[in-house]
Structures are given as structure tokens and as C-alpha cells.
Enzyme design. Structure first.
Site, mmCIF file in Angstrom:
data_model
loop_
_atom_site.group_PDB
_atom_site.id
_atom_site.type_symbol
_atom_site.label_atom_id
_atom_site.label_comp_id
_atom_site.label_asym_id
_atom_site.label_seq_id
_atom_site.Cartn_x
_atom_site.Cartn_y
_atom_site.Cartn_z
ATOM 1 N N GLN A 1 -17.056 -66.206 20.840
ATOM 2 C CA GLN A 1 -18.069 -67.451 21.195
ATOM 3 C C GLN A 1 -19.298 -66.898 21.169
ATOM 4 O O GLN A 1 -20.305 -67.558 20.625
ATOM 5 C CB GLN A 1 -17.647 -67.411 22.959
ATOM 6 C CG GLN A 1 -18.340 -68.839 23.249
ATOM 7 C CD GLN A 1 -17.985 -70.130 22.757
ATOM 8 O OE1 GLN A 1 -16.735 -70.086 22.164
ATOM 9 N NE2 GLN A 1 -18.493 -71.209 22.495
ATOM 10 N N GLU B 1 5.709 -54.112 26.352
ATOM 11 C CA GLU B 1 5.703 -53.104 27.351
ATOM 12 C C GLU B 1 5.894 -53.911 28.729
ATOM 13 O O GLU B 1 5.216 -53.315 29.704
ATOM 14 C CB GLU B 1 4.794 -52.004 27.204
ATOM 15 C CG GLU B 1 4.947 -51.199 25.950
ATOM 16 C CD GLU B 1 4.543 -49.730 26.223
ATOM 17 O OE1 GLU B 1 4.742 -49.155 27.251
ATOM 18 O OE2 GLU B 1 4.277 -49.160 25.388
#
Lengths: 260, 386
Positions: free
Chosen positions: B337, B364
Site C-alpha cells: 500500500q 508448521e
């Protein structure tokens, strides 16, 4: 084989500023590094050691803070380092520097090969390496891009402007190396830890048995009259347009000047 | 930046990892990302720099067993490239089962080469039907005399095909469910062990993500890790220990995005001034920096707690992984942004960083699984106080 590498600590920029009054380098505020060509020399020494065994000793002449440059080479893998440091060395030109380094090498004793960078990026003289060879009375091969050792004989490829030249010479000898020779390795963690703990062996003018008439400012015949920035080369001309157009324009210009 | 009071050695590790990453990874990261090329060159550089054994004890060829030091290096590498970061970290994941549960012989056989970075390791847990629900594992290991015969396919295995040493979870007794799983060490080149499809991924594209295929793969019983039935314990303890590493990877990615956003905001001139002087941009940058620092503080605190010898760190490890990965996702998107249209283009690295960040919320243990774990631990702790 026992290899000695001579290095120099230099300011970390090729655009060093000059004090116009004293004609010397302004070093304040500029971080110091190992002269890049000397890192190539250290790398070359480490590679030769990996191939033939032996020991790599790195030496430098400089103020106490030059110990940092030596530590950088320990982190790369140098076995031993020696700092030659004495107020008597201040103001050394290439004559006095090469004398001081050669005296140090004599003091260290046994060696098979001496490696130097082709020149320092601050002074740009390329004289210290050859000077050491002269003081020691041994052969020198400059601008090496490739070095091989076979039975106490060196085969060196020299990088000249137009061609490469292959020469052979006996050991011991002094070799100066160009940056195209290799890519200096990064430090390793183990090396850095060793460097951190390392006590830097320091030798004084008396310890290297230096003749005062060859040391420092008094032993330096060079007198820098003036340092200046040469005027820039005449402005070139940049041809614009599509490749075909540029080629036509270029040929016209070459004809105009009767080059062809 | 917060001062984490790093020791001289830790500063050295951090600076060296940064130096190697800047010199060996930065010039190649775009090329490796686009081509999906495995970063062997970078892994060799980490090996030469002694950075591969930071989590391995010195007597096994490492630099001393430290989750914290490993996190420092992982963070700095990931700051430059999340894909290289996970490749580096996945070798730790793959070898941690050996470190935790290996016999002295198994450790001596496998760890020194991994510590030296001569070999990579990989961890084979996930399957097509066993992701968050690891109890759904279908790969079997059937005992026949002195050998186990392994059959099945592992999916999405990081470093698959490139690693030499694999730790694998397979069912030795399906009837026992989770208690019927066992862990094995399997070497690349074992007959019956081949590699399947290499995945084409959204992010961490230079890392290898591949299937491990086992067809009557015969492994000697000496390759069993711990005891039969311990497979899930091995997997869970391993993941607990390596979770801060994923947190560190996420912190690195976030820091990399913050670096880029700050640099850009100071250079980009709009309305006659650098956009860094516009409060709307400043507030985005301030949030990015605060969140990244908070994530780092959590990861570091958790890693230090583990290194100090605490045994129960499931909760903080999950919190560190959860918070750091959510932060990485948010901060990288914010960086895009700040860079505006340029941020969306591949010419700038922040779009890659956002693609790389996404996986840290997934692998994980997804962040939803982390929340389950955290909530469970909270409730248990609260109940035990009555």
C-alpha cells in the site's frame, strides 16, 4: 607452502577527498576496509594453502587501528597476522613502505611465496609489491590472474592490457594479483570468533631492525607536489534512435572522419 | 529498534547472516523466485560461513545448541528472501527429530554433515489427507524381520528432492491411531524412495516443495527414531521447538517489507514532498514498525526461554508463530500500500514479500491450529488452579 600476504587498510571509498593544503587524504569519518585487491591476494593464498597445505601469514604496516584489517583476514581464514606499527613509519612512501615490509618478512624468516594486491585503491601506485621483491632480491610477477605451483616452480598468468602472458618463475617470489583472479570469500563465524579473540602480534621499527634512513617520512624520497583532479575527457556524443538509425549515423560519422 | 542486549557472538551471527544474505541472496532473489530455482548457491554460502549448525551442539559439529542464535540467522536471511529463509530453516526442522530423539550413533552419523551444511535435511509429516489432522496419516511402515517396509506418499515436503536426510512419520500400527505412528530416518537414494511432483507455489518459490514417494522402501530397524508408537510425540516436540524459527522467518519478512516501505516513502515525491512527510503514510509506517517489533520481542523471548532450559514452551512457541506470521502478512500488505502501484509490480520486492509471508500463516501448523493449542493450554492452566 608458507605464504605471506601483504595488505593495506584503506578508506572505504574510491572517491577519497584530498585536503588541498596538505595534499593528503582526508580519512576522518570514512570507514576503513582491507584494500580490495589485497583481499584477492588473501583469497589466492588461502586457495593455494587448501591445495598444497602450509600456512598463510598476513602482514600490514600501519597505525594500531590497522589491526582491524588483519582481523578481517583472520575471519577469512588466515593462520597468523603481524602488524608492523611504529611512529617512525609515519609518512612512508612506497620506497619506505616496501623497505619496512621486506624487513618484516626477513624477520619472520621462512617463506615460499609473497602475495600482494596489484595496487592500493587510495594511492594507486602499484609499487609496493615490486619494491618488496627488489629489497628481498627475489623475482616478481605482477598483475597475476592465475597462479599455479608445481615443485617449487610458479606458473603465473599475467593480465596485460591486450593479452594474457604466461610466465614461469622459481620460488620464492613476489606475486601481485588483479581482482579478476578470484572472488574473495566472506568471513566465517568460526573465523570471526577466532579474530575476536586473536591477539595481534605487533612489531616495532627496532624489532624489524629497520635502518632509520629508510623509514617513514625521512626515508621517503617521493615528494608529492600537488594532487589534483584531471580535467574530464572531452564529451562524447551519444547517438539516439532505433538501432538501424544509430548504425547508419555511426557509419556516416566514421566515413566523415575518414576512418574507413 | 529495541535493544535486545545481544552478546558479541550474537551480534556477529546477526551481522554475518545479513552480510551473506545481502551478497549472495539479494542479487538472485528475483531470478530464483521467478524460475522457482533452488538456492543451492545461497545454501553453500551459509555452509561456508558456519551458519548451518547454530542449533546443533558443538560435539556434533555445530556452533552450540541455541534456538535464539538460529532465529537470529533465520530472521536476517528471511529479511532478504523468505524462500531462502525457509530452505535454511527446513533443514533444522528435518534434523530436529534426530537431535531430540536420535541415539548417540544416529546423531553421530547424521548431525555433523548437517551442521556443516554439507547435507540438508527435510521433515516428512504432511500427506494429502493428513494436514492439520496429522492422525490421518496413511503412509505405513510394516515390520519384516530386521527391516521396515514403507509405503505411501508424503506431500508438500520442504527441501524434498534436494535434502539428503529425511525424517519421516509413518504408521507402524494403524489400529492404534495416533499411538501407532513411528518416526524414521531415511536417506536419499534408498531403493523404493523417489520424489514426485514439484509444486508450483504462490510464494517461497525458490524453496523446493515436493512429494516423497515410498514404494516397498526397505529401511533397517536401526533407522527407527525413538521407539515404535512415538511418531506423534516426535513430530509434536519437533514442531514445538522449531516454531520460533517460523516466527523468526516471519519477523524477517516483515522487517524486509518495512525496510522497503521506509526507503520508498522517503524517496517518493508527491504533492511536492516525499510521501514520508504525509501523516497518512507515517501512521502506516508506525504501525508496521510497532507490530514487527512486538513480533520480534515475542519470538526472541520464546527462543531465550527455550535456550534457558524451560521444558514447557508449547504455549509461547505457538503464540510467537501465530503473532509473527499474522504480523508478516499484515506488514507486507501494508508495504504494498505504501508503495502504491509500484508495490504491486514485480520490479519492487514487496509483492514477493507478501506472497512469501502468506505461507507462514499456514505451515508448521495453521494459525487456526495455533489458536487451538493456545486456547487448550490456557484452559488447562486455568483449570489446574482450582
Amino acid at each position: 607452502m608458507d605464504i605471506i600476504v601483504c595488505i593495506k587498510q584503506v578508506p572505504d571509498t574510491t572517491e577519497v577527498k584530498i585536503n588541498p593544503e596538505t595534499n593528503t587524504l582526508i580519512r576522518e569519518g570514512v570507514p576503513s576496509i582491507v584494500n580490495p585487491f589485497d583481499e584477492n591476494a588473501v583469497e589466492a593464498a588461502l586457495q593455494l594453502k587448501e591445495k598444497h597445505g602450509g600456512k598463510v601469514t598476513v602482514i600490514t604496516m600501519g597505525p594500531p587501528q590497522a589491526a582491524e584489517a588483519l582481523k578481517t583476514t583472520i575471519a577469512m581464514g588466515a593462520d597468523e597476522v603481524v602488524l608492523v606499527s611504529d611512529r617512525a613509519f609515519a609518512g612512508s612512501d612506497t620506497w619506505a613502505t616496501s623497505y619496512t615490509l621486506s624487513q618484516t618478512i626477513k624477520k619472520l624468516g621462512k617463506f615460499d611465496l609473497i602475495l600482494c594486491g596489484k595496487q592500493a585503491i587510495d594511492g594507486d601506485t602499484a609499487q609496493v609489491g615490486p619494491g618488496i621483491a627488489e629489497w628481498l632480491g627475489i623475482p616478481q610477477v605482477t598483475f597475476a590472474v592465475k597462479v599455479e605451483v608445481n615443485d617449487s616452480k610458479l606458473t603465473v598468468e599475467r593480465m596485460l592490457e591486450e593479452v594474457n602472458e604466461k610466465v614461469e618463475c622459481p620460488l620464492p617470489a613476489v606475486i601481485t594479483v588483479v581482482k579478476q583472479m578470484n572472488e574473495p570469500r566472506l568471513p566465517s563465524l568460526k573465523g570471526m570468533m577466532r579474530a575476536k579473540k586473536a591477539e595481534i602480534k605487533t612489531l616495532s621499527a627496532a624489532e624489524i631492525a629497520g635502518d632509520p634512513k629508510n623509514l617513514g617520512l625521512n626515508g621517503s624520497p617521493t615528494n608529492v607536489v600537488r594532487i589534483f583532479t584531471p580535467p574530464p575527457k572531452g564529451g562524447g556524443e551519444i547517438l539516439a534512435g532505433e538501432p538501424d538509425e544509430i548504425a547508419d549515423k555511426l557509419i556516416a560519422k566514421i566515413r566523415e572522419r575518414k576512418i574507413i | 529498534m529495541l535493544d535486545y542486549l545481544l552478546t558479541e557472538e550474537q551480534q556477529m551471527i546477526r551481522d554475518l547472516a545479513r552480510k551473506v544474505a545481502l551478497e549472495k541472496v539479494l542479487p538472485k532473489r528475483l531470478e530464483w523466485d521467478e524460475a522457482g530455482e533452488f538456492p543451492w548457491e545461497a545454501m553453500k554460502a551459509f555452509s561456508a560461513a558456519d551458519l548451518c549448525g547454530l542449533y546443533i551442539p558443538e560435539d556434533l559439529g555445530g556452533m552450540g545448541q541455541s534456538v535464539f542464535n538460529f532465529c537470529l540467522a533465520t530472521e536476517e536471511i528471511s529479511r532478504v528472501c523468505g524462500g531462502v529463509g525457509v530452505t535454511f530453516a527446513a533443514s533444522a526442522l528435518g534434523s530436529t527429530p534426530i537431535l531430540l530423539y536420535g541415539t548417540p550413533e544416529q546423531k553421530k552419523k547424521y548431525m555433523p554433515e548437517i551442521a556443516a551444511g554439507k547435507k540438508l535435511a527435510a521433515f516428512g509429516l504432511t500427506e494429502a489427507n493428513a494436514g492439520s489432522d496429522a492422525a490421518g496419516i496413511e503412509t505405513t511402515a510394516k515390520k519384516e524381520g530386521d527391516y521396515y517396509i514403507i509405503n505411501g506418499t508424503k506431500q508438500w515436503i520442504t527441501n524434498g528432492g534436494e535434502a539428503d536426510t529425511y525424517t519421516l512419520i509413518a504408521m507402524t500400527d494403524k489400529a492404534k491411531g495416533a499411538r501407532g505412528a513411528s518416526a524414521f530416518i531415511i536417506e536419499k537414494g534408498t531403493p523404493g524412495f523417489t520424489f514426485g511432483k514439484k509444486e508450483n507455489k504462490m510464494g517461497i518459490r525458490c524453496s523446493a516443495t515436493r512429494e516423497l514417494v515410498f514404494q516397498d522402501c526397505k529401511v533397517h530397524k536401526s533407522q527407527l527414531l525413538s521407539k515404535e508408537g512415538m511418531g506423534f510425540i516426535v513430530a509434536m516436540k519437533t514442531l514445538d521447538l522449531t516454531r520460533p524459527g517460523i516466527g523468526a522467518q516471519a519477523v524477517g519478512i516483515a522487517q524486509g517489507a518495512l525496510d522497503e516501505a521506509l526507503k520508498y516513502a522517503r524517496e517518493r515525491v508527491q504533492f511536492g514532498k516525499p510521501i514520508a512527510s504525509i501523516q497518512a503514510i507515517q501512521h502506516i509506517l508506525a504501525d508496521m514498525a510497532t507490530q514487527t517489533e512486538a513480533a520480534r520481542a515475542l519470538v526472541y523471548a520464546c527462543a531465550r526461554m527455550i535456550d534457558a532450559g524451560h521444558k514447557d514452551y508449547t504455549l509461547p512457541a505457538s503464540e510467537a508463530k501465530l503473532f509473527a506470521s499474522d504480523t508478516a502478512m499484515k506488514v507486507t500488505i501494508d508495504a504494498i500500500q505504501v508503495l502504491g502501484g509500484y508495490g504491486y509490480m514485480k520490479e519492487y520486492p514487496v509483492e514477493k514479500m507478501a506472497r512469501d509471508a502468506k505461507i507462514t500463516q499456514i505451515y508448521e501448523g495453521t494459525n487456526q491450529i495455533q489458536r487451538n493449542q493456545i486456547a487448550l493450554a490456557l484452559i488447562k492452566e486455568s483449570a489446574s488452579k482450582k
